[in-house]
Design a protein around this motif. Structure first.
Motif, PDB file in Angstrom:
ATOM      1  N   ALA A 202       0.834  -1.212   0.000  1.00 13.18           N
ATOM      2  CA  ALA A 202       0.000   0.000   0.000  1.00 13.18           C
ATOM      3  C   ALA A 202       0.865   1.258   0.000  1.00 13.18           C
ATOM      4  O   ALA A 202       0.597   2.225  -0.739  1.00 13.18           O
ATOM      5  N   CYS A 203       1.913   1.267   0.818  1.00 12.87           N
ATOM      6  CA  CYS A 203       2.803   2.426   0.862  1.00 12.87           C
ATOM      7  C   CYS A 203       3.568   2.582  -0.460  1.00 12.87           C
ATOM      8  O   CYS A 203       3.735   3.693  -0.965  1.00 12.87           O
ATOM      9  N   LEU A 204       4.017   1.461  -1.010  1.00 15.08           N
ATOM     10  CA  LEU A 204       4.766   1.510  -2.265  1.00 15.08           C
ATOM     11  C   LEU A 204       3.885   1.972  -3.419  1.00 15.08           C
ATOM     12  O   LEU A 204       4.334   2.746  -4.285  1.00 15.08           O
ATOM     13  N   GLU A 205       2.642   1.533  -3.453  1.00 15.37           N
ATOM     14  CA  GLU A 205       1.732   1.973  -4.507  1.00 15.37           C
ATOM     15  C   GLU A 205       1.465   3.471  -4.413  1.00 15.37           C
ATOM     16  O   GLU A 205       1.381   4.172  -5.434  1.00 15.37           O
ATOM     17  N   SER A 206       1.339   3.979  -3.178  1.00 19.76           N
ATOM     18  CA  SER A 206       1.151   5.421  -2.995  1.00 19.76           C
ATOM     19  C   SER A 206       2.359   6.185  -3.528  1.00 19.76           C
ATOM     20  O   SER A 206       2.213   7.208  -4.212  1.00 19.76           O
ATOM     21  N   ALA A 207       3.558   5.687  -3.232  1.00 21.62           N
ATOM     22  CA  ALA A 207       4.784   6.326  -3.725  1.00 21.62           C
ATOM     23  C   ALA A 207       4.855   6.275  -5.245  1.00 21.62           C
ATOM     24  O   ALA A 207       5.189   7.270  -5.912  1.00 21.62           O
ATOM     25  N   ARG A 208       4.535   5.128  -5.809  1.00 18.80           N
ATOM     26  CA  ARG A 208       4.556   4.966  -7.267  1.00 18.80           C
ATOM     27  C   ARG A 208       3.567   5.909  -7.931  1.00 18.80           C
ATOM     28  O   ARG A 208       3.882   6.541  -8.957  1.00 18.80           O
ATOM     29  N   ASP A 209       2.376   6.026  -7.366  1.00 17.49           N
ATOM     30  CA  ASP A 209       1.349   6.886  -7.951  1.00 17.49           C
ATOM     31  C   ASP A 209       1.739   8.366  -7.912  1.00 17.49           C
ATOM     32  O   ASP A 209       1.190   9.176  -8.671  1.00 17.49           O
ATOM     33  N   GLN A 210       2.690   8.709  -7.045  1.00 17.59           N
ATOM     34  CA  GLN A 210       3.195  10.086  -6.979  1.00 17.59           C
ATOM     35  C   GLN A 210       4.434  10.287  -7.850  1.00 17.59           C
ATOM     36  O   GLN A 210       5.067  11.346  -7.801  1.00 17.59           O
ATOM     37  N   GLY A 211       4.754   9.254  -8.643  1.00 14.92           N
ATOM     38  CA  GLY A 211       5.828   9.392  -9.612  1.00 14.92           C
ATOM     39  C   GLY A 211       7.173   8.840  -9.209  1.00 14.92           C
ATOM     40  O   GLY A 211       8.141   8.944  -9.970  1.00 14.92           O
ATOM     41  N   ALA A 212       7.287   8.241  -8.021  1.00 17.13           N
ATOM     42  CA  ALA A 212       8.577   7.735  -7.562  1.00 17.13           C
ATOM     43  C   ALA A 212       8.953   6.459  -8.315  1.00 17.13           C
ATOM     44  O   ALA A 212       8.105   5.609  -8.593  1.00 17.13           O
ATOM     45  N   VAL A 213      10.247   6.332  -8.635  1.00 15.89           N
ATOM     46  CA  VAL A 213      10.758   5.103  -9.248  1.00 15.89           C
ATOM     47  C   VAL A 213      11.518   4.262  -8.231  1.00 15.89           C
ATOM     48  O   VAL A 213      11.828   3.101  -8.482  1.00 15.89           O
ATOM     49  N   LEU A 214      11.827   4.852  -7.074  1.00 11.24           N
ATOM     50  CA  LEU A 214      12.556   4.165  -6.015  1.00 11.24           C
ATOM     51  C   LEU A 214      12.031   4.620  -4.666  1.00 11.24           C
ATOM     52  O   LEU A 214      11.889   5.826  -4.428  1.00 11.24           O
ATOM     53  N   ALA A 215      11.749   3.655  -3.788  1.00 15.46           N
ATOM     54  CA  ALA A 215      11.329   3.957  -2.424  1.00 15.46           C
ATOM     55  C   ALA A 215      12.441   3.556  -1.459  1.00 15.46           C
ATOM     56  O   ALA A 215      12.959   2.436  -1.540  1.00 15.46           O
ATOM     57  N   ILE A 216      12.808   4.470  -0.567  1.00 18.95           N
ATOM     58  CA  ILE A 216      13.832   4.194   0.429  1.00 18.95           C
ATOM     59  C   ILE A 216      13.149   3.985   1.777  1.00 18.95           C
ATOM     60  O   ILE A 216      12.384   4.838   2.238  1.00 18.95           O
ATOM     61  N   LEU A 217      13.416   2.837   2.410  1.00 19.29           N
ATOM     62  CA  LEU A 217      12.864   2.492   3.714  1.00 19.29           C
ATOM     63  C   LEU A 217      13.926   2.727   4.785  1.00 19.29           C
ATOM     64  O   LEU A 217      15.105   2.900   4.483  1.00 19.29           O
ATOM     65  N   PRO A 218      13.543   2.709   6.067  1.00 21.16           N
ATOM     66  CA  PRO A 218      14.534   2.908   7.132  1.00 21.16           C
ATOM     67  C   PRO A 218      15.465   1.700   7.285  1.00 21.16           C
ATOM     68  O   PRO A 218      15.336   0.692   6.592  1.00 21.16           O
ATOM     69  N   GLU A 219      16.369   1.810   8.229  1.00 22.45           N
ATOM     70  CA  GLU A 219      17.269   0.702   8.562  1.00 22.45           C
ATOM     71  C   GLU A 219      16.465  -0.483   9.103  1.00 22.45           C
ATOM     72  O   GLU A 219      15.579  -0.325   9.940  1.00 22.45           O
ATOM     73  N   LEU A 220      16.753  -1.673   8.587  1.00 20.17           N
ATOM     74  CA  LEU A 220      16.092  -2.921   9.010  1.00 20.17           C
ATOM     75  C   LEU A 220      14.574  -2.752   9.105  1.00 20.17           C
ATOM     76  O   LEU A 220      13.975  -2.955  10.170  1.00 20.17           O
ATOM     77  N   PRO A 221      13.915  -2.416   7.998  1.00 18.69           N
ATOM     78  CA  PRO A 221      12.502  -2.040   8.050  1.00 18.69           C
ATOM     79  C   PRO A 221      11.534  -3.189   8.302  1.00 18.69           C
ATOM     80  O   PRO A 221      10.344  -2.948   8.506  1.00 18.69           O
ATOM     81  N   PHE A 222      12.022  -4.438   8.274  1.00 21.46           N
ATOM     82  CA  PHE A 222      11.138  -5.583   8.491  1.00 21.46           C
ATOM     83  C   PHE A 222      11.421  -6.272   9.826  1.00 21.46           C
ATOM     84  O   PHE A 222      10.940  -7.374  10.081  1.00 21.46           O
ATOM     85  N   ASN A 223      12.215  -5.628  10.670  1.00 22.69           N
ATOM     86  CA  ASN A 223      12.535  -6.128  12.006  1.00 22.69           C
ATOM     87  C   ASN A 223      12.054  -5.148  13.059  1.00 22.69           C
ATOM     88  O   ASN A 223      12.107  -3.934  12.846  1.00 22.69           O
ATOM     89  N   LEU A 224      11.641  -5.664  14.218  1.00 23.79           N
ATOM     90  CA  LEU A 224      11.567  -4.822  15.396  1.00 23.79           C
ATOM     91  C   LEU A 224      12.998  -4.456  15.781  1.00 23.79           C
ATOM     92  O   LEU A 224      13.955  -5.124  15.370  1.00 23.79           O
TER      93      LEU A 224
END
Length: 280
Positions: A25-47
């Motif tokens: 959902a977040c990536l689709e929102s970024a894509r719809d705003q024209g982004a070709v690359l999304a940068i996530l934080p450090e270790l974004p899939f871990n607590l």
């Protein structure tokens, strides 16, 4: 030949994810705003496991683990490249904090492991993974030269200079840091952008975890060291004008030479002295 004006549109997504659907959902929102690359934080899939000194086997994974699969699948389904990351465990049991770049087809096209590890209250990273010994290398993506500096790597400028000498245009800096130290982080990123003549983009984890004060803005700094975006929005999209890199490298300090031989000799001497001190 005159260079062609070209924007590189990116999304800064300050969030951590445990489900593929929320990530998509977040990536689709970024894509719809024209982004070709999304940068996530450090270790974004871990607590934030470095909140304690206790390392858990569940925090890490080998090649093709569920976190990597989730990132790759989300990249493909949303149709946008993603810089995420995992704790990678090798067959010999050694673990690294590894940033992964997947393209819009879900293929891993680049990676870089963290070199500089904090060892302090709330950030006991030395107990969870080992520092990488591989030098940083530029990743070619859609005709743009990308570099990756994970969090505290930015506070030791040598790696950034190595990337600059390879012609890096955009340095991506996923982060987990304290809001109380933000002014120092901001200054370090400005110095990196100015001395490397490159765009610097940093995205941090968004909120405190396990009592650790984590947070602070996402940031974009232009190649002359000027902050052009500083925001606590969950998703922010901006276009980087790559012509600014060319302009910065024609001006001061961008045009200055990289005295590689001098640096190599100095670092070799420091390394030898360090080895001698360790042995004795």
């Amino acid at each position: 030949m005159r260079s062609v004006a070209r924007d590189f549109t990116i999304a800064l997504i300050s969030e951590i994810f445990s489900s593929e659907s929320e990530l998509i959902a977040c990536l689709e929102s970024a894509r719809d705003q024209g982004a070709v690359l999304a940068i996530l934080p450090e270790l974004p899939f871990n607590l934030w496991s470095p909140a304690t000194r206790i390392a858990s086997p569940e925090d890490a994974e080998g090649p093709g683990g569920w976190r990597e699969k989730m990132q790759r699948a989300a990249s493909k389904k949303a149709g946008i490249a993603v810089l995420g990351g995992i704790i990678r465990e090798a067959s010999n049991g050694l673990r690294t904090n590894l940033a992964l770049l997947s393209d819009s087809r879900g293929r891993i096209v680049g990676s870089s492991a963290k070199h500089v590890l904090p060892d302090e209250e709330g950030f006991w990273e030395c107990d969870h993974y080992q520092p990488s010994t591989d030098p940083p290398r530029v990743v070619e993506f859609k005709g743009t030269k990308l570099g990756i500096q994970i969090c505290s790597d930015a506070n030791r400028p040598t790696a950034g200079q190595l990337l600059a000498a390879q012609g890096v245009q955009v340095i991506l800096a996923p982060r987990a840091s304290s809001p109380s130290s933000w002014k120092r982080w901001r200054l370090a990123y400005q110095a990196m952008a100015l001395t490397c003549s490159a765009w610097v983009v940093s995205v941090g984890r968004p909120r405190p975890e396990f009592g650790v004060d984590i947070g602070g803005p996402s940031l974009v700094v232009d190649p002359m060291g000027e902050v052009v975006l500083e925001t606590t929005d969950r998703i922010a999209v901006t276009a980087l004008d790559l012509r600014a890199v060319e302009g910065a490298r024609r001006s001061y300090p961008g045009y200055l030479a990289w005295p590689a031989k001098t640096y190599m000799a100095g670092w070799a001497e420091i390394h030898e002295n360090h080895v001698k001190q360790t042995v004795t």
